[in-house]
Structures are given as structure tokens and as C-alpha cells.
Design a protein around this motif. Structure first.
Motif, PDB file in Angstrom:
ATOM      1  N   ARG A 133      -0.888   6.841   9.753  1.00 47.07           N
ATOM      2  CA  ARG A 133      -1.288   5.635   8.991  1.00 47.07           C
ATOM      3  C   ARG A 133      -1.545   6.514   7.596  1.00 47.07           C
ATOM      4  NH1 ARG A 133      -4.022   0.895  11.243  1.00 47.07           N
ATOM      5  NH2 ARG A 133      -3.426   0.993  13.210  1.00 47.07           N
ATOM      6  N   TYR A 134      -1.757   5.416   6.759  1.00 49.05           N
ATOM      7  CA  TYR A 134      -2.342   5.137   5.914  1.00 49.05           C
ATOM      8  C   TYR A 134      -4.357   4.619   5.620  1.00 49.05           C
ATOM      9  CZ  TYR A 134       1.573   8.053   3.670  1.00 49.05           C
ATOM     10  OH  TYR A 134       1.958   8.923   3.095  1.00 49.05           O
ATOM     11  N   VAL A 135      -4.245   5.531   6.040  1.00 44.60           N
ATOM     12  CA  VAL A 135      -6.171   4.606   5.753  1.00 44.60           C
ATOM     13  C   VAL A 135      -6.345   3.698   4.609  1.00 44.60           C
ATOM     14  CG1 VAL A 135      -8.830   5.342   7.287  1.00 44.60           C
ATOM     15  CG2 VAL A 135      -6.241   6.300   7.626  1.00 44.60           C
ATOM     16  N   THR A 136      -6.451   4.807   3.455  1.00 39.79           N
ATOM     17  CA  THR A 136      -7.410   4.796   2.330  1.00 39.79           C
ATOM     18  C   THR A 136      -5.635   4.465   1.106  1.00 39.79           C
ATOM     19  OG1 THR A 136      -7.504   6.555   1.762  1.00 39.79           O
ATOM     20  CG2 THR A 136      -9.400   5.170   2.637  1.00 39.79           C
ATOM     21  N   GLY A 137      -5.605   3.479   0.192  1.00 43.62           N
ATOM     22  CA  GLY A 137      -4.377   3.931  -0.884  1.00 43.62           C
ATOM     23  C   GLY A 137      -3.684   3.275  -0.394  1.00 43.62           C
ATOM     24  N   TRP A 138      -2.931   3.148   0.360  1.00 43.11           N
ATOM     25  CA  TRP A 138      -1.814   2.164   0.874  1.00 43.11           C
ATOM     26  C   TRP A 138      -1.776   1.122  -0.087  1.00 43.11           C
ATOM     27  CZ3 TRP A 138      -5.429   1.250   3.791  1.00 43.11           C
ATOM     28  CH2 TRP A 138      -6.661   0.438   4.170  1.00 43.11           C
ATOM     29  N   GLY A 139      -0.181  -0.088  -0.324  1.00 43.34           N
ATOM     30  CA  GLY A 139      -0.520  -0.933  -0.505  1.00 43.34           C
ATOM     31  C   GLY A 139      -0.062  -0.934  -1.754  1.00 43.34           C
TER      32      GLY A 139
END
Length: 152
Positions: free
Chosen positions: A128-134
Motif C-alpha cells: 500500500r502507498y500511504v502517500t504520494g500515489w496517484g
């Protein structure tokens, strides 16, 4: 009207989420101050350099990962300073470290549509990417910092 809706949402949130929102806000402030340091002084506190944590999900951590990601995302929109990707990643990393949840912070670079060099930070725990995805740009990873379990 929009402010009242947000306030009502906060007040109706469970106590656990209220605490996470407050913790996220404080960690965003702390991270914003940290990034004022020269990177050579900041880097040692980010974890083991050029190491990664495993791409393994632990079921008992999934709810907390989702809650922390939400708290960082929501509260970064309410800071009176800019809480961009590196600030968000460091704040979330500190929240995960407090809970002894392993994570890897990635630093990447790319060129935008005008050929200008841009940077981005992402934080991953398990798969899981907690921050910075998308982000729609493909970044070349130039730095990694791992805390917790390290991939061998």
C-alpha cells in the motif's frame, strides 16, 4: 457553509480518528520544519538509506494504514503552510514508526511536460502507498529510506 460541513464531519468522527487527525496535523508541522534542514542533516533520520521494506501486507496493520493515509490526506489540506509530498511522506512515516509499522520512503525525479526537472516523494508500507500515489508521471527513484523490517 463549506467550513461548517467540515467542522460537523470532524465533530461526528470517532474519537480514534479525531486523535489521528490531530497527530497528523502535528506531524505535518514537524515535517515541514524538518525539510528546512539541509538534506545531509535530514537524511539520517529518514531510515536505512537505499534499503526497502518487504512488499508483504500484514492484515493487522491494514486498518491503521488506511486511517493514517486518510488523516494525512485530510489534514494536509488544512495546514496554513504547504504540505506537499515530502512533508506528507515524512509525517506519515513518523506516525507509522510510532506504531512499529515498517515503511519505505521513496524519492523520485522526472521531467514535466515542459522538460523541467521535478521531484516527488512516496511512502509505502507493504503493498500500500500511504502517500504520494496517484501521480500520472513516471518517476525515477533516486533515493530510498526504510524503517522497520528490511528486505534482505
Amino acid at each position: 457553509m463549506h467550513l461548517f460541513k467540515k467542522l460537523r464531519h470532524f465533530l461526528e468522527s470517532p474519537a480514534e480518528m479525531k486523535r489521528l487527525y490531530l497527530e497528523a496535523y502535528l506531524n505535518l508541522a514537524w515535517a515541514r520544519l524538518l525539510i528546512l534542514l539541509p538534506f545531509s542533516r535530514l537524511a539520517p533520520g529518514l531510515g536505512k538509506r537505499m534499503e526497502e521494506t518487504p512488499f508483504v501486507d500484514y492484515p493487522e496493520e491494514q486498518k491503521k494504514l488506511k486511517q493514517i493515509a486518510r488523516a494525512i490526506r485530510v489534514m494536509s489540506g488544512h495546514t496554513f503552510w504547504k504540505s506537499l509530498c515530502l512533508v506528507r511522506a515524512i509525517a506519515a512515516m513518523k506516525m507509522l514508526q510510532r506504531r512499529k509499522i515498517s515503511c519505505t520512503l521513496y524519492l523520485g525525479v522526472a521531467k514535466d511536460e515542459n522538460g523541467k526537472m521535478i521531484a516527488h516523494a512516496m511512502l509505502r508500507s507493504g503493498t500500500r502507498y500511504v502517500t504520494g500515489w496517484g501521480v500520472n508521471i513516471k518517476f525515477t527513484i533516486v533515493g530510498k529510506f526504510a524503517t522497520g523490517r528490511i528486505t534482505q
